[in-house]
Design a protein around this motif. Structure first.
Motif, PDB file in Angstrom:
ATOM      1  N   VAL A  73      18.287 -24.690  43.386  1.00  0.00           N
ATOM      2  CA  VAL A  73      19.606 -24.600  42.482  1.00  0.00           C
ATOM      3  C   VAL A  73      20.484 -23.435  42.546  1.00  0.00           C
ATOM      4  O   VAL A  73      19.985 -22.358  42.756  1.00  0.00           O
ATOM      5  CB  VAL A  73      19.160 -24.877  41.069  1.00  0.00           C
ATOM      6  N   TYR A  74      21.767 -23.815  42.833  1.00  0.00           N
ATOM      7  CA  TYR A  74      22.719 -22.464  43.303  1.00  0.00           C
ATOM      8  C   TYR A  74      22.400 -21.682  41.844  1.00  0.00           C
ATOM      9  O   TYR A  74      22.653 -22.149  40.790  1.00  0.00           O
ATOM     10  CB  TYR A  74      24.107 -23.243  43.041  1.00  0.00           C
ATOM     11  N   GLY A  75      22.254 -20.319  42.116  1.00  0.00           N
ATOM     12  CA  GLY A  75      22.150 -19.542  40.995  1.00  0.00           C
ATOM     13  C   GLY A  75      23.404 -19.432  40.169  1.00  0.00           C
ATOM     14  O   GLY A  75      23.280 -19.155  38.998  1.00  0.00           O
ATOM     15  N   GLY A  76      24.608 -19.577  40.684  1.00  0.00           N
ATOM     16  CA  GLY A  76      25.592 -19.607  39.527  1.00  0.00           C
ATOM     17  C   GLY A  76      25.756 -20.749  38.792  1.00  0.00           C
ATOM     18  O   GLY A  76      26.210 -20.693  37.429  1.00  0.00           O
ATOM     19  N   HIS A  77      25.026 -21.880  39.338  1.00  0.00           N
ATOM     20  CA  HIS A  77      24.691 -23.047  38.178  1.00  0.00           C
ATOM     21  C   HIS A  77      23.954 -22.707  36.969  1.00  0.00           C
ATOM     22  O   HIS A  77      24.343 -22.964  35.939  1.00  0.00           O
ATOM     23  CB  HIS A  77      24.235 -24.140  38.940  1.00  0.00           C
ATOM     24  N   VAL A  78      22.920 -21.629  37.372  1.00  0.00           N
ATOM     25  CA  VAL A  78      21.974 -21.396  36.094  1.00  0.00           C
ATOM     26  C   VAL A  78      22.832 -20.260  35.315  1.00  0.00           C
ATOM     27  O   VAL A  78      22.550 -20.278  34.108  1.00  0.00           O
ATOM     28  CB  VAL A  78      20.743 -20.419  36.799  1.00  0.00           C
TER      29      VAL A  78
ATOM     30  N   ALA B 232      15.939 -13.614  39.538  1.00  0.00           N
ATOM     31  CA  ALA B 232      14.624 -13.386  39.489  1.00  0.00           C
ATOM     32  C   ALA B 232      13.758 -14.386  40.233  1.00  0.00           C
ATOM     33  O   ALA B 232      12.653 -13.680  40.947  1.00  0.00           O
ATOM     34  CB  ALA B 232      14.151 -13.032  37.897  1.00  0.00           C
ATOM     35  N   ASN B 233      13.807 -15.543  39.861  1.00  0.00           N
ATOM     36  CA  ASN B 233      13.073 -16.441  40.425  1.00  0.00           C
ATOM     37  C   ASN B 233      13.697 -17.839  40.773  1.00  0.00           C
ATOM     38  O   ASN B 233      14.883 -17.906  40.279  1.00  0.00           O
ATOM     39  CB  ASN B 233      11.738 -16.881  39.531  1.00  0.00           C
ATOM     40  N   PRO B 234      13.227 -18.667  41.793  1.00  0.00           N
ATOM     41  CA  PRO B 234      13.902 -19.818  42.080  1.00  0.00           C
ATOM     42  C   PRO B 234      13.819 -20.724  40.894  1.00  0.00           C
ATOM     43  O   PRO B 234      13.313 -21.007  40.151  1.00  0.00           O
ATOM     44  CB  PRO B 234      13.541 -20.351  43.191  1.00  0.00           C
TER      45      PRO B 234
END
Length: 344
Positions: A244-249, A276-278
């Motif tokens: 998952v794209y980090g920006g989505h998080v 920090a983690n995927p």
């Protein structure tokens, strides 16, 4: 002559080179509607022209994270197409609001390189600037990303790690022209809490959670024209999972933070950030915040809060960040340090 672009690998980067990213993109209300659907964002300043006008703006701007995601997506073919993971951010500033109809483009400078000890990957550091059609600076930030090597026998370049400030100084925060919270409507915004109600050290559990769906995160990443292979191609990672794209998080956590920080209307700086983690489809994202600092601004009725926003997955207890060894706990997805504007 090859017509396709396989993307850059670690050994292709040189400190000091400038990367001009294709393709400019005009953003309008469609991006807002999709953004609100995907996350779902509901801060009043970005939801209502009338509310924004009561706060001194001509109409409602687009979320600053829309601008961030679009600019980020422009950089992917030149920076992170062959990335293993996007690692972190620093020294980010949102300088000019993004208005419907603006055309965004991006330029980056390579400011650091460091080969990893395994000899298979390396970390590159870039400073990216997002500009509008008037060449006004919208956003600038540093990010670092782990990228594969094409040739494992290629010699390691000289290590250059940039010296990055721990935070954007409060005096360097840019308040949008005309912003005025002296007539702020707390009832319409959704919560009564103002700048003075938040104490440094206070922690807020945002309570709610959102489970990430496979189609949803890929749809979002396509919206931002982010073409990194790890988000779409199940063969790009040894475990066969699409990252998952980090920006989505980031946007999910920001939307969840509304419950407790509904009046933290505008993000004006990203001091630091770490994925920090995927995150993978099926993970349930939750969020909590910690108040790190407070500052005045020169704008009427406008204060600034420095906040730590932490996204976790599963049933992790709130406020648990690191283990006894000082490492991020495995359920921590995001640790984001940012400044937001809030009524005083």
């Amino acid at each position: 002559m090859a017509k396709t672009n396989p993307g850059r690998f670690f050994e292709d980067y040189r400190v000091g080179e400038t990367l001009i990213h294709a393709v400019p993109r005009t953003v309008k209300m469609g991006e807002r509607a999709l953004y609100h659907m995907l996350y779902p964002a509901r801060h009043a300043l970005y939801s209502s022209d009338v509310f924004a006008q009561s706060c001194g703006l001509p109409f409602s701007p687009l979320e600053e994270l829309i601008g961030f995601h679009v600019v980020f997506g422009k950089t992917v073919p030149d920076v992170s197409l062959n990335a293993v993971a996007n690692l972190g951010y620093a020294q980010g500033r949102f300088v000019t609001p993004v208005w419907p109809g603006d055309t965004l483009r991006a330029v980056s400078e390579v400011i650091g390189v460091k080969e990893n000890s395994n000899g298979k990957t390396g970390v590159i550091y870039v400073r990216t600037r997002g500009l509008n059609q008037h060449d006004e600076l919208l956003v600038d930030y540093v990010r670092w990303v782990m990228v594969r090597k094409r040739d494992l026998s290629a010699p390691a370049p000289a290590t250059v790690v940039p010296d990055l400030a721990a935070a954007v100084e409060a005096a360097d925060l840019v308040v949008p022209r005309g912003l005025d919270f002296s007539r702020y409507d707390f009832a319409l915004a959704g919560e009564p809490h103002r700048w003075g109600d938040y104490a440094v050290g206070e922690r807020i559990d945002h309570v709610d959670g959102v489970t990430v769906e496979q189609a949803e995160h890929m749809q979002a990443t396509r919206l931002w024209q982010n073409t990194a292979k790890v988000h779409f191609d199940a063969t790009a990672r040894p475990d066969g999972q699409r990252l998952v794209y980090g920006g989505h998080v980031i946007s999910l956590a920001r939307a969840l933070s509304f419950n407790g920080l509904a009046n933290a209307q505008m993000i004006v700086a990203i001091n630091a950030g770490a994925h920090a983690n995927p995150c993978f489809a099926g993970d349930t994202v939750r969020a909590w915040s910690e108040v790190l600092d407070r500052a005045d601004t020169a704008a009427p009725g406008v204060g600034a809060l420095r906040l730590r926003l932490v996204a976790t997955k599963g049933d992790a207890p709130p406020f648990a960040l690191r283990d006894e060894a000082g490492k991020y706990r495995p359920e921590v997805l995001l640790d984001l340090d940012y400044w937001a504007l809030i009524p005083m």
